[in-house]
Design a protein around this motif. Structure first.
Motif, PDB file in Angstrom:
ATOM      1  N   GLN A 110       4.569   1.116  12.155  1.00 53.44           N
ATOM      2  CA  GLN A 110       3.615   1.845  11.306  1.00 53.44           C
ATOM      3  C   GLN A 110       3.020   0.934  10.236  1.00 53.44           C
ATOM      4  O   GLN A 110       1.898   1.141   9.799  1.00 53.44           O
ATOM      5  N   VAL A 111       3.791  -0.051   9.791  1.00 53.82           N
ATOM      6  CA  VAL A 111       3.214  -1.091   8.927  1.00 53.82           C
ATOM      7  C   VAL A 111       2.776  -2.204   9.870  1.00 53.82           C
ATOM      8  O   VAL A 111       3.591  -2.831  10.536  1.00 53.82           O
ATOM      9  N   GLU A 112       1.468  -2.395   9.944  1.00 54.06           N
ATOM     10  CA  GLU A 112       0.897  -3.243  10.994  1.00 54.06           C
ATOM     11  C   GLU A 112       0.099  -4.374  10.344  1.00 54.06           C
ATOM     12  O   GLU A 112      -0.452  -4.201   9.249  1.00 54.06           O
ATOM     13  N   ASN A 162      -4.340  -4.194  13.731  1.00 60.82           N
ATOM     14  CA  ASN A 162      -5.019  -2.930  13.424  1.00 60.82           C
ATOM     15  C   ASN A 162      -6.537  -3.053  13.552  1.00 60.82           C
ATOM     16  O   ASN A 162      -7.211  -2.082  13.874  1.00 60.82           O
ATOM     17  N   THR A 204      -8.504   2.815   4.685  1.00 66.82           N
ATOM     18  CA  THR A 204      -7.230   2.147   4.946  1.00 66.82           C
ATOM     19  C   THR A 204      -6.337   2.051   3.710  1.00 66.82           C
ATOM     20  O   THR A 204      -6.816   1.786   2.616  1.00 66.82           O
ATOM     21  N   MET A 213      -1.174  -2.741   2.163  1.00 66.98           N
ATOM     22  CA  MET A 213       0.125  -3.021   1.556  1.00 66.98           C
ATOM     23  C   MET A 213      -0.091  -3.969   0.384  1.00 66.98           C
ATOM     24  O   MET A 213      -0.847  -4.943   0.491  1.00 66.98           O
ATOM     25  N   HIS A 257      -1.100  -6.888   5.556  1.00 63.60           N
ATOM     26  CA  HIS A 257      -0.646  -5.752   6.349  1.00 63.60           C
ATOM     27  C   HIS A 257      -1.234  -4.452   5.813  1.00 63.60           C
ATOM     28  O   HIS A 257      -1.588  -4.354   4.649  1.00 63.60           O
ATOM     29  N   LEU A 277      -1.026   0.157   6.435  1.00 66.75           N
ATOM     30  CA  LEU A 277      -0.435   1.267   7.173  1.00 66.75           C
ATOM     31  C   LEU A 277      -1.399   1.524   8.318  1.00 66.75           C
ATOM     32  O   LEU A 277      -2.591   1.714   8.080  1.00 66.75           O
ATOM     33  N   ARG A 278      -0.919   1.502   9.557  1.00 67.80           N
ATOM     34  CA  ARG A 278      -1.870   1.569  10.663  1.00 67.80           C
ATOM     35  C   ARG A 278      -2.750   2.806  10.533  1.00 67.80           C
ATOM     36  O   ARG A 278      -2.264   3.895  10.208  1.00 67.80           O
ATOM     37  N   THR A 279      -4.053   2.609  10.758  1.00 66.60           N
ATOM     38  CA  THR A 279      -5.009   3.707  10.602  1.00 66.60           C
ATOM     39  C   THR A 279      -5.184   4.470  11.905  1.00 66.60           C
ATOM     40  O   THR A 279      -5.843   5.500  11.945  1.00 66.60           O
ATOM     41  N   TYR A 301      -2.079   6.638   9.221  1.00 67.44           N
ATOM     42  CA  TYR A 301      -2.336   6.908   7.794  1.00 67.44           C
ATOM     43  C   TYR A 301      -3.774   6.597   7.400  1.00 67.44           C
ATOM     44  O   TYR A 301      -4.307   5.548   7.745  1.00 67.44           O
ATOM     45  N   MET A 335      -1.328  11.394   6.093  1.00 70.49           N
ATOM     46  CA  MET A 335      -0.482  10.990   7.216  1.00 70.49           C
ATOM     47  C   MET A 335      -0.778  11.993   8.310  1.00 70.49           C
ATOM     48  O   MET A 335      -0.841  13.196   8.030  1.00 70.49           O
TER      49      MET A 335
END
Ligand code: PHE
Length: 345
Positions: free
Chosen positions: A130-132, A137, A155, A158, A169, A171-173, A199, A210
């Motif tokens: 999920q953290v990409e 991404n 987006t 991080m 990085h 949070l993957r969208t 996210y 989310m």
């Protein structure tokens, strides 16, 4: 003196009573102390006899006090352990307001159903983080730096500490980065879905920061838009238990060419959503033929392989199935709401 105090010590029922005995026996104004003071008035011969006797008495009383104190302490602990004894095998108490038994959240139920339907059509389940990295991404999906699609995705980035030289990085969208990861891991041909959390900084009746998507990817030598359409229509028929009207709209995504969005016919009247009637449409997915750049990012040769991909909103199709008009309610954890829609007891 000796037997009087030893008896009283033995009878002291708690630490407070014991302390009282201690003060009256060997405290500053206690009987033993007073007796010791008397020694001064005795003859040296008497003192030689009485002095050691009193000292011995004092130490006898002191150790009797200590022994009794330890015994009282143990007894208190035993009582506490007995009182607080917990039977972990007892069934739980009902909360009164909540459902009698726990139940699976509607989104999780739909997640599982979706996975089962695609599994029947030969799709394996893939996963990704999920953290990409922003490469997976965006870049790998044909969204280079400064591409307007980056701005449109709302987006979450991080935070980075100063001097951190790892790649940026997010949070993957969307679940689309799993397309790249799956191609890299498994190559072609390929048929996978990837359900997961995604996210975006967005919030209204049909958007929450989310949410859940299921990505689909099929790669083979002669896959076409027709296969995509068939798979999706099969899916909706299985999912809703009857055929529902869908609308394929030409669209644009950087990672597919051509691209289409799919809406499902529904009505939004009377505070509920009804699928398959009315003149409303709810957008449930984006899709298209995988762009050659994207195949290349995944290490797949676009001269030999081609494929379709789609990204469907799991929560959106849950809204449709259960007649829930507001997406936000899914994530409020309100038991009354869950019960109203028939979840939980
Ligand atoms: N990733 C797109 C989105 O979130 C959906 C999509 C997936 C479109 C695959 C085309 C192909 O919005």
């Amino acid at each position: 003196l000796r037997s009087k105090y030893l008896t009283r010590i033995g009878e002291a029922a708690d630490e407070a009573a014991l302390e009282e005995v201690r003060l009256s026996a060997i405290g500053k104004k206690g009987e033993v102390a007073l007796a010791m003071r008397e020694l001064g008035r005795m003859s040296p011969e008497e003192r030689q006899v009485e002095g050691p006797r009193l000292n011995e008495l004092k130490s006898e009383i002191t150790s009797a006090l200590a022994a009794r104190k330890a015994a009282l302490h143990d007894a208190a602990l035993d009582a506490r352990l007995a009182g607080e004894w917990l039977d972990v095998t007892l069934p739980g108490r009902r909360s009164g307001r909540g459902p009698a038994d726990g139940s699976v959240h509607p989104v999780s139920q739909v997640w599982e159903e979706v996975t089962a339907i695609f599994a029947d059509m030969g799709f394996a389940v893939a996963e990704g983080p999920q953290v990409e990295s922003d490469w997976y991404n965006f870049d790998a999906l044909n969204i280079p730096d400064h591409h307007p699609a980056r701005g449109e995705m709302d987006t979450f980035y991080m935070a980075r500490a100063e001097g951190d030289d790892r790649p940026p990085h997010v949070l993957r969208t969307h679940t689309s980065p799993v397309q790249i990861r799956s191609m890299q891991e498994m190559g072609a041909p390929l048929r996978i879905i990837c359900p997961g959390r995604v996210y975006r900084a967005d919030y209204d009746q049909t958007h929450t920061p989310m949410f859940h998507q299921v990505e689909g990817l099929a790669i083979d030598r002669d896959i076409s838009m027709a296969n995509l359409k068939w798979v999706l229509e099969e899916f909706f028929t299985a999912y809703f238990g009857r055929s529902v009207k869908t609308r394929f709209r030409a669209s644009h995504f950087p990672f597919t060419e051509p691209s289409a969005e799919v809406d499902i016919q529904c009505s939004f009247e009377g505070g509920t959503v009804k699928v398959g009637e009315g003149d409303g449409w709810l957008e449930v997915l984006g899709s298209g033929m995988v762009h050659p750049h994207v195949l290349r990012s995944g290490g797949v040769d676009p001269d030999e392989w081609q494929g379709f991909a789609f990204g469907m909103g799991i929560d959106r199709i849950a809204m449709l199935k259960y007649g829930i008009p507001d997406l936000r309610a899914f994530f409020d954890s309100d038991l009354r709401w869950l019960r109203h829609y028939g979840f939980g007891g």
